[in-house]
Scaffold this motif. Structure first.
Motif, short mmCIF file in Angstrom:
data_model
loop_
_atom_site.label_atom_id
_atom_site.label_comp_id
_atom_site.label_asym_id
_atom_site.label_seq_id
_atom_site.Cartn_x
_atom_site.Cartn_y
_atom_site.Cartn_z
N SER A 82 13.34 -8.95 -15.11
CA SER A 82 12.76 -10.21 -15.59
C SER A 82 12.54 -10.16 -17.10
O SER A 82 12.73 -11.18 -17.79
N ASN B 278 14.13 -12.78 -19.77
CA ASN B 278 13.28 -13.50 -20.73
C ASN B 278 13.68 -13.22 -22.16
O ASN B 278 13.62 -14.11 -23.02
N ARG C 76 5.88 -16.85 -22.62
CA ARG C 76 5.73 -18.25 -23.02
C ARG C 76 5.44 -18.35 -24.51
O ARG C 76 5.99 -19.21 -25.22
N ASP D 234 3.73 -13.26 -18.16
CA ASP D 234 4.20 -14.64 -18.24
C ASP D 234 3.70 -15.33 -19.50
O ASP D 234 4.46 -16.01 -20.19
N ARG E 215 -1.57 -21.26 -21.04
CA ARG E 215 -0.13 -21.44 -20.86
C ARG E 215 0.34 -22.75 -21.47
O ARG E 215 1.40 -22.81 -22.11
#
Length: 239
Positions: free
Chosen positions: A103, A107, A76, A72, A40
């Motif tokens: 979501s 995003n 990212r 996620d 991440r």
């Protein structure tokens, strides 16, 4: 991540950080939380030379054994790819297929707003004041719109930010005004003195509610701290 006001220094520092994180990733135990955290971090600091890796992550591929590329991490990577000028055509659809709910929509709005083009910034700004977007979606748009290393694109929005806050006083939903005041304060600009002067003028008008005034004052203080930190760093490098 913004290391300081010098974009060339910032790029160098991020390149060093990316190299260090990649070295740690190569030695991280497969399938561990530590491995995922490192991935991440890496997704947030890669430069243009890492666009191929970011694209692979968006598509669910990873060069590190045992790393699960979750939603996620995909987002990212796509956000970083978009904000650094990478080609996201097709990849946005891939990410949304992996995250088809609310979501994913939020995003996607953030990623679209992060692109370093005048058209993308203008579209994001227009969306903020258009019907059809929830407060959560507008917060996502704002998060994407204001990106470090995009000072030239964001500088013209300083006056628009200040004027918008004045025009919304007492007319727009308080929750949106407060979110707008915090999320889009012009931290990334080529004319910080104008930002500070304009902020002072805005605060003197007394048009804003107490909580919005507090938010603007706090953002102004943060900008001053950033200025001082850059000046200290510059003096250290030249001393």
């Amino acid at each position: 991540v913004q290391v300081d006001g010098d974009p060339f220094c910032s790029c160098r520092m991020l390149a060093v950080l990316a190299r260090h994180v990649r070295e740690q990733l190569d030695g991280a135990a497969a399938g561990t939380d530590h491995q995922l955290v490192l991935a991440r971090i890496l997704a947030g600091v890669l430069q243009a030379d890492g666009h191929a890796l970011l694209s692979d992550i968006v598509c669910g591929r990873s060069p590190w054994a045992g790393l699960e590329v979750d939603r996620d991490l995909r987002w990212r990577a796509l956000l970083r790819l978009a904000s650094t000028g990478g080609d996201i055509d097709g990849l946005l659809h891939v990410a949304m297929e992996a995250d088809p709910g609310d979501s994913g929509r939020r995003n996607a709005l953030m990623v679209e707003a992060a692109r370093p083009t005048r058209a993308a910034k203008e579209e994001a700004w227009t969306r903020l004041f258009s019907d059809g977007f929830s407060l959560a979606e507008r917060k996502a748009i704002m998060a994407g719109l204001r990106q470090p290393a995009q000072e030239a694109l964001l500088t013209p929005y300083t006056d628009r930010y200040l004027r918008a806050l004045q025009s919304m006083a007492g007319t727009a939903a308080p929750e949106f005004v407060l979110a707008f005041a915090r999320a889009l304060y012009p931290h990334f600009t080529n004319d910080e003195q104008s930002v500070l002067a304009g902020t002072d003028d805005l605060l003197d008008t007394k048009l804003l509610s107490a909580n919005v005034l507090k938010a603007v004052r706090e953002e102004r203080t943060e900008l001053l701290i950033m200025q001082a930190a850059r000046a200290c760093d510059a003096a250290h490098r030249t001393g």
